[in-house]
Design an enzyme around this catalytic site. Structure first.
Site, mmCIF file in Angstrom:
data_model
loop_
_atom_site.group_PDB
_atom_site.id
_atom_site.type_symbol
_atom_site.label_atom_id
_atom_site.label_comp_id
_atom_site.label_asym_id
_atom_site.label_seq_id
_atom_site.Cartn_x
_atom_site.Cartn_y
_atom_site.Cartn_z
ATOM 1 N N TYR A 1 21.747 32.008 45.293
ATOM 2 C CA TYR A 1 23.473 32.308 44.973
ATOM 3 C C TYR A 1 23.563 32.348 44.027
ATOM 4 C CZ TYR A 1 27.563 30.345 44.888
ATOM 5 O OH TYR A 1 29.474 30.293 44.241
ATOM 6 N N GLU B 1 31.051 35.770 41.604
ATOM 7 C CA GLU B 1 29.958 35.710 43.174
ATOM 8 C C GLU B 1 29.286 36.204 43.437
ATOM 9 O OE1 GLU B 1 30.868 31.902 45.740
ATOM 10 O OE2 GLU B 1 31.410 33.394 46.649
#
Ligand code: GDP
Ligand code: MN
Length: 381
Positions: free
Chosen positions: A101, A189
């Site tokens: 991530y 993101e």
């Protein structure tokens, strides 16, 4: 403005953040053709402005063009958390070795950019942060200096990514930060950021929120909204520069300033009613803005009464009143309008409103009184 995955990836590609090759498709036929062009196994991905598509069944592998056709048929029209799938992103499938991530956003209280990275990707990052806070590495980035090599390196090592991903991840983070800054984003993101079996580090998903205040630097960015599935009323409000959000009650709300509009929603609910929408005309609204706002509410068949709540600061009560008078003159307004005017030039405004010869215009002295009148009228109409 929140971008769809493929739009975010198009920005990534512009700046050199590695993304798999893909095509947009709106029909099973287009999905089949896209799969044939890309060759090999593809992933058929629902394009909706909401996360968790994978779990909802909106992401499926297809080994050949015919399978892509079948998966597209299944996913198109699917309802994912209230969003109906009308578009797909057909992407060359990746051989995933590990999922990570990464994100960049603003930390307003620190007056810095915030970079986050985790070796636990591909799942809900909020959950990872709650259960294993040490698994999410956070670093503050000085916006004047930017993200230097040493800091990108620190992010990757502290997050304990696989050693073979380190070089690619550092390079990708730097590009991703560059995208965040150059495109004036509120958020970029990537979940998951992947290491492939071939040793490449690639952005497999994208979530990009653009700051619309930066659009003057990016004349092509407003075009992204054209590809979004926005209800016609919201599009109309947007075109006219108004902040409009549809809600499910029957009292139409117009106010100046998001705070005042929210308080108005609360007071309407306090006196037993339900707001049909949130419409903020902003600071310094002129007569045209008010007429526009009323015109927009006319597109919503659920509205039974309208409550205009203005507390003038920069906004002038006389101009608001002129806008209401103009709306009564020009539009065939279908519902009663309760008006509470206070603040700058409110007296002059009330005098102007006094000229309107219509029982549909109902003055109120306070916000509470206005809410009560609007809610009662909605109940009987
Ligand atoms: P989200 O569920 O809306 O966040 O959608 P993502 O784009 O993050 O995809 C969800 C999951 O689908 C990923 O975490 C992967 O595990 C899987 N996935 C997506 N693309 C591929 C691919 O090319 N190959 C494989 N094997 N899995 C994929
Ligand atoms: Mn994702």
């Amino acid at each position: 403005m929140d971008l769809l995955e493929y739009q975010g990836k198009s920005l990534f590609a512009r700046i050199g953040v590695p993304v798999p090759d893909g095509r947009v498709a709106a029909t099973p036929e287009e999905a089949r053709d896209a799969a044939a062009e890309l060759g090999g196994t593809v992933v058929v991905k629902a394009q909706v402005q909401v996360g968790g598509r994978g779990k909802a069944g909106g992401i499926k592998l297809a080994a050949n063009p015919e399978e892509a056709y079948a998966r597209a048929e299944e996913i198109l029209g699917m309802n994912i958390k209230g969003h109906v799938v009308k578009k797909l992103w057909i992407e060359k499938a990746s051989n995933i070795k590990a999922e990570y991530y990464a994100s960049f956003t603003l930390d307003r209280s620190a007056k810095k950019h915030l970079g986050m990275i985790s070796a636990k990707g591909g799942m809900d990052i909020e959950q990872v942060a709650a259960e294993e806070p040490e698994a999410v590495v956070k670093v503050h980035i000085d916006p004047v200096i930017g993200l230097p090599n040493w800091q990108a390196t620190e992010m990757v090592y502290r997050a304990k990514l696989d050693p073979e991903a380190a070089r690619g991840a550092i390079k990708l983070l730097k590009k991703l930060y560059q995208a965040f800054v150059e495109f004036d984003c509120d958020l970029v993101e990537v979940n998951p950021l992947i290491l492939t079996e071939e040793g490449d580090v690639v952005a497999l998903d994208s979530k990009v929120a653009l700051d619309e205040n930066g659009f003057f630097r990016h004349p092509d960015f407003p075009n992204f909204a054209m590809e979004h599935d926005i209800p016609p009323v919201e599009r109309m409000a947007k075109d006219r520069g108004l902040n409009f959000i549809k809600l499910d009650g029957d009292v139409g709300i117009i106010g100046n300033g998001a705070g005042l509009v929210m308080s108005t929603l609360d007071v309407v609910s306090l006196v037993g009613g339900k707001a049909a929408n949130f419409l903020d005309v902003g600071g310094g609204a002129g007569a045209d803005t008010i007429t526009n706002a009323l015109e927009i509410l006319m597109q919503d068949p659920q509205v039974k009464t309208v409550l205009i709540n203005i507390f003038g600061g920069i906004t002038r009560g006389d101009l608001v009143a002129q806008g209401i008078v103009e709306a009564f003159r020009r539009l065939d307004l279908p519902w009663p309008i309760v008006v509470r005017l206070d603040g700058t030039n409110a007296e002059e405004g009330r005098r102007i409103l006094g000229e309107v010869q219509s029982e549909k215009l109902i003055p109120a002295a306070t916000m509470r009184e206005a809410a009560e009148k609007a809610v009662r009228l909605a109940e009987v109409s």
